[in-house]
Design a protein around this motif. Structure first.
Motif, PDB file in Angstrom:
ATOM      1  N   ASP A  35      18.045  34.729 -11.240  1.00 30.90           N
ATOM      2  CA  ASP A  35      17.140  35.870 -11.121  1.00 30.90           C
ATOM      3  C   ASP A  35      17.104  36.339  -9.667  1.00 30.90           C
ATOM      4  OD1 ASP A  35      14.281  35.092  -9.806  1.00 30.90           O
ATOM      5  OD2 ASP A  35      15.185  33.361 -10.784  1.00 30.90           O
ATOM      6  N   LEU A  36      16.607  37.546  -9.461  1.00 34.79           N
ATOM      7  CA  LEU A  36      16.716  38.195  -8.151  1.00 34.79           C
ATOM      8  C   LEU A  36      15.487  38.058  -7.273  1.00 34.79           C
ATOM      9  CD1 LEU A  36      18.591  41.426  -9.291  1.00 34.79           C
ATOM     10  CD2 LEU A  36      19.530  39.393  -8.219  1.00 34.79           C
ATOM     11  N   GLY A  37      14.534  37.244  -7.655  1.00 27.78           N
ATOM     12  CA  GLY A  37      13.378  37.024  -6.790  1.00 27.78           C
ATOM     13  C   GLY A  37      12.471  38.233  -6.721  1.00 27.78           C
ATOM     14  N   ALA A  38      11.942  38.490  -5.525  1.00 28.61           N
ATOM     15  CA  ALA A  38      10.953  39.570  -5.334  1.00 28.61           C
ATOM     16  C   ALA A  38      11.648  40.930  -5.313  1.00 28.61           C
ATOM     17  CB  ALA A  38      10.174  39.339  -4.046  1.00 28.61           C
ATOM     18  N   GLN A  39      11.880  41.485  -6.483  1.00 25.48           N
ATOM     19  CA  GLN A  39      12.626  42.744  -6.577  1.00 25.48           C
ATOM     20  C   GLN A  39      11.871  43.918  -5.966  1.00 25.48           C
ATOM     21  OE1 GLN A  39      13.547  41.538 -10.861  1.00 25.48           O
ATOM     22  NE2 GLN A  39      15.155  43.029 -10.471  1.00 25.48           N
ATOM     23  N   ARG A  40      10.555  43.793  -5.842  1.00 22.75           N
ATOM     24  CA  ARG A  40       9.775  44.873  -5.235  1.00 22.75           C
ATOM     25  C   ARG A  40      10.138  45.063  -3.765  1.00 22.75           C
ATOM     26  NH1 ARG A  40       6.823  40.328  -5.155  1.00 22.75           N
ATOM     27  NH2 ARG A  40       5.746  39.761  -3.209  1.00 22.75           N
ATOM     28  N   LEU A  62       8.227  32.706 -20.175  1.00 19.68           N
ATOM     29  CA  LEU A  62       8.246  33.712 -19.109  1.00 19.68           C
ATOM     30  C   LEU A  62       9.315  33.361 -18.092  1.00 19.68           C
ATOM     31  CD1 LEU A  62       4.389  33.957 -18.404  1.00 19.68           C
ATOM     32  CD2 LEU A  62       5.732  35.304 -20.039  1.00 19.68           C
ATOM     33  N   THR A  63       9.937  34.398 -17.482  1.00 20.66           N
ATOM     34  CA  THR A  63      10.901  34.155 -16.408  1.00 20.66           C
ATOM     35  C   THR A  63      10.830  35.267 -15.382  1.00 20.66           C
ATOM     36  OG1 THR A  63      13.223  33.676 -15.899  1.00 20.66           O
ATOM     37  CG2 THR A  63      12.835  35.369 -17.531  1.00 20.66           C
ATOM     38  N   GLY A  64      11.030  34.908 -14.109  1.00 18.96           N
ATOM     39  CA  GLY A  64      11.027  35.895 -13.035  1.00 18.96           C
ATOM     40  C   GLY A  64       9.658  36.049 -12.392  1.00 18.96           C
ATOM     41  N   GLU A  65       9.644  36.796 -11.296  1.00 17.57           N
ATOM     42  CA  GLU A  65       8.409  37.019 -10.543  1.00 17.57           C
ATOM     43  C   GLU A  65       7.665  38.213 -11.127  1.00 17.57           C
ATOM     44  OE1 GLU A  65       7.174  38.206  -6.013  1.00 17.57           O
ATOM     45  OE2 GLU A  65       8.694  36.656  -6.295  1.00 17.57           O
ATOM     46  N   ALA A 111      10.670  38.729 -19.502  1.00 16.59           N
ATOM     47  CA  ALA A 111      11.314  38.659 -18.191  1.00 16.59           C
ATOM     48  C   ALA A 111      10.760  39.733 -17.264  1.00 16.59           C
ATOM     49  CB  ALA A 111      12.825  38.832 -18.336  1.00 16.59           C
ATOM     50  N   ALA A 112      10.637  39.369 -15.996  1.00 21.13           N
ATOM     51  CA  ALA A 112      10.229  40.369 -15.005  1.00 21.13           C
ATOM     52  C   ALA A 112      11.226  41.517 -14.998  1.00 21.13           C
ATOM     53  CB  ALA A 112      10.142  39.727 -13.617  1.00 21.13           C
ATOM     54  N   ASP A 113      12.493  41.208 -15.221  1.00 21.90           N
ATOM     55  CA  ASP A 113      13.563  42.206 -15.331  1.00 21.90           C
ATOM     56  C   ASP A 113      14.310  41.902 -16.623  1.00 21.90           C
ATOM     57  OD1 ASP A 113      16.008  43.597 -15.178  1.00 21.90           O
ATOM     58  OD2 ASP A 113      16.029  43.524 -12.995  1.00 21.90           O
ATOM     59  N   PRO A 114      14.351  42.831 -17.587  1.00 15.40           N
ATOM     60  CA  PRO A 114      14.973  42.523 -18.889  1.00 15.40           C
ATOM     61  C   PRO A 114      16.467  42.228 -18.812  1.00 15.40           C
ATOM     62  CG  PRO A 114      14.383  44.850 -18.737  1.00 15.40           C
ATOM     63  CD  PRO A 114      13.749  44.172 -17.571  1.00 15.40           C
ATOM     64  N   ASP A 115      17.125  42.553 -17.692  1.00 14.71           N
ATOM     65  CA  ASP A 115      18.528  42.190 -17.496  1.00 14.71           C
ATOM     66  C   ASP A 115      18.657  40.915 -16.677  1.00 14.71           C
ATOM     67  OD1 ASP A 115      20.499  43.942 -18.713  1.00 14.71           O
ATOM     68  OD2 ASP A 115      19.564  45.547 -17.573  1.00 14.71           O
ATOM     69  N   VAL A 167      14.731  39.206 -25.814  1.00 11.30           N
ATOM     70  CA  VAL A 167      14.303  39.310 -24.422  1.00 11.30           C
ATOM     71  C   VAL A 167      13.640  40.654 -24.216  1.00 11.30           C
ATOM     72  CG1 VAL A 167      15.026  39.277 -21.999  1.00 11.30           C
ATOM     73  CG2 VAL A 167      16.235  37.853 -23.674  1.00 11.30           C
ATOM     74  N   VAL A 168      12.426  40.648 -23.661  1.00 11.77           N
ATOM     75  CA  VAL A 168      11.718  41.895 -23.376  1.00 11.77           C
ATOM     76  C   VAL A 168      11.287  41.901 -21.911  1.00 11.77           C
ATOM     77  CG1 VAL A 168      10.872  42.123 -25.744  1.00 11.77           C
ATOM     78  CG2 VAL A 168       9.452  40.971 -24.034  1.00 11.77           C
ATOM     79  N   GLY A 169      11.009  43.101 -21.402  1.00 10.84           N
ATOM     80  CA  GLY A 169      10.510  43.232 -20.047  1.00 10.84           C
ATOM     81  C   GLY A 169       9.016  42.972 -19.971  1.00 10.84           C
ATOM     82  N   GLU A 170       8.518  42.822 -18.761  1.00 12.28           N
ATOM     83  CA  GLU A 170       7.094  42.541 -18.564  1.00 12.28           C
ATOM     84  C   GLU A 170       6.216  43.634 -19.134  1.00 12.28           C
ATOM     85  OE1 GLU A 170       3.896  41.603 -14.958  1.00 12.28           O
ATOM     86  OE2 GLU A 170       5.990  42.078 -14.484  1.00 12.28           O
TER      87      GLU A 170
END
Length: 397
Positions: A49-54, A332-335, A367-371, A387-390
């Motif tokens: 996962d890509l961490g803090a994507q914001r 749950l997965t991701g930030e 997931a915080a990011d569905p991809d 898998v769905v997004g937040e």
């Protein structure tokens, strides 16, 4: 060639020796006087996962087709060889560079990078240490910060301004004299892939990627399998790149042609329309839902307009809809944008069972990011877990 190589990494976090990875790198070459002579950049697929994507604004969809660090390492080594490595807060970039090189068993020569942040203490006393503060002192543009190419280019301009304002300082010549060649890295090379190379195609264009088959050889069972996957992919009314790829792969493996897929999409839309009109009233939420699905499946505008006026006369093809039940396990997965304990408490209040790991009993991954490229997301796709997004969580309120 002697000179400087300014680098900047965007990363998943702060700890390269643990689990954080580089996800973007940029290199800017400058001659011994600081004049910029070349620029390179690439996204990097970290396999997690890509961490803090914001912060860095990189999506999982952006890196899905990007090279790994191993794929770009040979060219990166060439770009740094024989040059003075420069960065702003250089210890951070040096740690990530060495950690990534270590993972591919390449050992760089010892080098001491020049740090424009540390140099600011003497060249710009009292100006602040951030890249923005230092750039502001020389009126250097930093629009689009936290993109590696932007930060590296601004840092290289800052270096040039430093050299111009301290031309009598012997430290520049000493650093250039100590720069060492790096041993070439003998490994396959893939083309670098910048944010500008990311396809602008919508995931819904996946229909165009399904083969036109003649003759058609899929039957009702294959059609139902495809519709069931389509329903799982559209749970959150968002079609990720990964889901679009899965639909293309399913159509190919099931023997479904592009024309048949389009017809199945229409059948699916007809079923949703019938459900929405079941109480003879179409609410604003139902209108928005039908509009969203029509856009994702490329349902013609005229077909959508008809659906919003009256239900279909003929009964639509039945679709086994995805549904959650009390006791279903959700992971749950991701930030997330909210604390995870708060989300888990909300799921428990609605009768679901939050779990920390994906198993074949998992019903849904949020997931915080569905991809997401996280291990959980990869395992979920392997098991056929939806898998769905937040954003899906908003429907729980």
């Amino acid at each position: 060639m002697t000179g400087f190589a300014t680098i900047d990494f965007e990363t998943t976090g702060l700890f390269p020796t643990k689990h954080d990875r580089a996800i973007e790198v940029a290199v800017v070459h400058s001659d011994p006087d600081g004049r910029i002579t070349g620029r390179w950049e690439t996204l990097i697929n970290p396999g997690r996962d890509l961490g803090a994507q914001r912060i860095h604004a990189i999506r999982a969809a952006d890196v899905l087709r990007a090279p790994t660090f191993a794929d770009i390492a040979a060219e990166l080594v060439d770009l740094l060889s024989g040059r003075v490595v420069v960065a702003h807060n250089a210890s951070f970039d040096q740690r990530f560079l060495l950690a990534e090189l270590d993972r591919i068993a390449y050992w760089a020569p010892q080098f001491d990078p020049l740090c424009t942040m540390r140099l600011a203490r003497d060249i710009l006393p009292g100006a602040g240490r951030s890249l923005a503060d230092c750039c502001a002192a020389f009126d250097i543009d930093l629009t689009g910060a936290h993109r590696a190419s932007v930060d590296a280019f601004a840092t290289a301009q800052l270096l040039e301004a430093y050299i111009a304002s301290t031309s009598d300082w012997s430290g520049w010549a000493c650093a250039l004299a100590e720069a060492q060649p790096w041993t070439p890295h003998d490994a396959p090379r893939l083309a670098w892939f910048s944010r500008d190379d990311v396809s602008s195609d919508e995931p819904a264009d996946f229909l165009e990627r399904i083969t036109v088959k003649l003759p058609e050889h899929a039957g009702p069972a294959e059609h139902q399998d495809y519709l069931a996957l389509l329903d799982r992919c559209l749970i959150d009314r968002h079609l990720s790149i990964s889901e679009a790829d899965a639909l293309v792969a399913a159509a190919e493996s099931l023997g479904i042609s592009r024309d048949t897929a389009a017809r199945l999409h229409d059948d699916y839309f007809a079923a949703l329309t019938a459900i929405a009109w079941a109480d003879a009233v179409l609410t604003d939420a139902e209108i928005a839902d039908l509009t969203a699905v029509a856009a994702l499946l490329r349902i013609p505008d005229a077909r959508l307009a008809l659906a919003l006026v009256a239900p279909d006369v003929e009964a639509p093809v039945a679709v086994a809809a995805f549904a959650l039940e009390p006791g279903d396990q959700i992971v749950l997965t991701g930030e997330m944008t909210r604390p995870r304990v708060e989300i888990e408490a909300e799921l428990i209040a609605r009768g679901f069972v939050p779990k920390s790991a994906i198993t074949k009993k998992t019903k849904l991954l949020v997931a915080a990011d569905p991809d997401s490229l996280s291990g959980k997301a990869r395992k979920a796709r392997e098991y056929g877990v939806a898998v769905v997004g937040e954003s899906w969580l908003a429907g729980l309120h």
